[in-house]
Design an enzyme around this catalytic site. Structure first.
Site, short mmCIF file in Angstrom:
data_model
loop_
_atom_site.label_atom_id
_atom_site.label_comp_id
_atom_site.label_asym_id
_atom_site.label_seq_id
_atom_site.Cartn_x
_atom_site.Cartn_y
_atom_site.Cartn_z
CG HIS A 63 -1.90 -1.12 1.24
ND1 HIS A 63 -3.10 -1.09 0.56
CD2 HIS A 63 -1.82 -2.34 1.83
CE1 HIS A 63 -3.74 -2.24 0.75
NE2 HIS A 63 -2.98 -3.02 1.50
CD GLU A 130 -5.88 -5.86 1.11
OE1 GLU A 130 -5.77 -6.70 2.01
OE2 GLU A 130 -5.20 -4.82 1.05
CB ALA A 141 -6.35 -2.67 8.76
CG HIS A 195 -9.84 -9.00 3.54
ND1 HIS A 195 -9.56 -8.49 4.79
CD2 HIS A 195 -8.79 -8.65 2.76
CE1 HIS A 195 -8.41 -7.85 4.77
NE2 HIS A 195 -7.90 -7.94 3.54
NE ARG A 227 -14.99 -32.19 14.14
CZ ARG A 227 -14.22 -32.35 15.22
NH1 ARG A 227 -13.41 -33.40 15.31
NH2 ARG A 227 -14.23 -31.45 16.19
CG ASP A 274 -0.82 -6.17 3.52
OD1 ASP A 274 -1.23 -5.20 2.84
OD2 ASP A 274 -1.52 -6.75 4.37
CB ALA A 308 -2.73 -1.86 10.36
#
Length: 381
Positions: A63, A130, A141, A195, A227, A274, A308
């Site tokens: 970012h 993203e 975040a 996400h 499981r 990231d 974050a």
């Protein structure tokens, strides 16, 4: 230019070779000779004696850095980020957006698409969206106020603003309408499961529909369970699915990084940073997607304590993966060069030291510290 007497990464292992550069491309890889280089040698020869020579790194997910974020939509900021990344041996970058309204995202992607890399700046090879097509219960975040279902029409408008540069888009497949988005759009953009609260079955459906990528594996997704195997097991079973991982020493325990490489194989793992605008700076309070985050040491968190993002560039992540996590150097280099190039459809152009490829290379000493960076055929460090 000649990069002489180094151990050159050939995609699988290191071999004693000389690398010849003509213009902005590698022209040949030759057996090492007895060429005087470095001090007292030819001005256009870099001495790599006792060093590794690897392709320039590619970060498909980050970012910002040096106080700037791509979501600022500032050309000056993009230049500062790209120059910092190049200085760290990261020669190709995919600026990554956040979960924001369309009216905010449009000028962001347009500013990235309009940017022309100056000498000394990493080249922009794509945009990674993203958000906002993620799960409200796995925002991390990201700002939950702007989470929404995937829209083919909205994505089309943003892709137009980006002049076709969006290469990755994150999608939580279990959200209403998102599976159909994957089915419709996966031929035009690489869709990443991200996400998400998705089950194993829903993740399999997403991969059947065309998703081929997983965003920061283990983070913001259900964990492996015997499981309820979840999306990680679903992705590991697909030979055409690539998986990002943040090996900064904060996000993932070293044992889980090793497990990820064992599950997916080193042909499918992709190291990412990231990184946030705090990367390259120090402790303090910063902003991300309209929210404040706090940096202390190597850890960045928002107010509720959630991670974050990172404050490490991807070269630092690669170094950590090798030095402290037990990932073989060859595997780590593949995960930071060859594999991201392939995921972006840039194999044949970037990610390798071979004739005809763009001449991006990094010379590392035995401790993986940067000695030289070659960017588009020019030594910048």
């Amino acid at each position: 230019m000649r990069i002489a007497n180094g151990k050159v990464f050939d995609g699988q292992c290191f071999r004693e070779r000389d690398v010849v550069v003509e213009g902005q491309t590698f022209s040949s890889i030759e057996a090492s000779g007895d060429i005087a280089c470095g001090a007292g040698g030819a001005a256009d020869t870099l001495d790599a004696s006792g060093c590794y020579v690897i392709p320039g790194l590619i970060d498909v997910h980050f970012h910002g850095a040096m106080g700037h974020d791509f979501c600022d939509a500032s050309d000056e900021g993009i230049s500062a980020i790209a120059a910092y990344e190049a200085s760290r041996g990261v020669t190709s970058i995919c600026p990554t957006t956040m979960t924001l309204p369309e009216e905010r995202l449009a000028p962001i992607v347009a500013s990235v698409a309009a940017h022309e890399a100056a000498a000394g700046e990493a080249g922009i090879v794509g945009i990674n969206m993203e958000g906002p097509y993620i799960a409200p219960d796995k925002v991390g975040a990201q700002n939950p106020a702007y989470v929404r279902s995937a829209s083919i029409e909205e994505f089309g408008r943003l892709q137009q603003q980006a002049m076709g540069l969006i290469k990755l888009v994150d999608v939580a497949p279990e959200q209403p309408g998102n599976l159909e988005f994957i089915r419709q759009m996966s031929h035009d953009v690489r869709v990443s499961v991200a996400h998400t609260c998705t089950s194993y079955d829903d993740a399999c459906a997403a991969f059947d529909a065309g998703a081929r990528h997983m965003t920061h594996l283990f983070n913001a997704m259900p964990a492996l369970h015997h499981r309820e195997p979840g999306p990680i097991a679903a992705g590991a079973e697909r030979n055409d699915v690539t998986a990002e991982i943040i090996a900064d020493g904060v996000h993932i325990h070293p044992a889980m990084v090793r497990l990820a490489f064992a599950l997916f194989g080193d042909d499918r793992m992709i190291l990412i940073s990231d990184s946030l605008r705090a990367c390259g700076l120090g402790d303090g309070e910063y902003e991300l997607g309209g929210q404040q985050f706090f940096v202390k040491g190597n850890r960045a968190t928002i107010a509720n304590g959630s991670l974050a993002g990172s404050v490490s560039d991807v070269m630092a992540c690669m170094r950590t993966a090798v030095r402290t996590m037990g990932i073989p150097l060859t595997s780590a280099v593949k995960a930071a060069t060859v594999n991201p190039a392939r995921a972006l459809g840039l194999d044949g152009k970037l990610g390798a030291i071979a004739p005809g490829y763009q001449a991006d290379a990094v010379v590392l000493d035995r401790d993986l510290n940067i000695k030289h960076v070659v960017l588009r055929g020019k030594a910048i460090a």
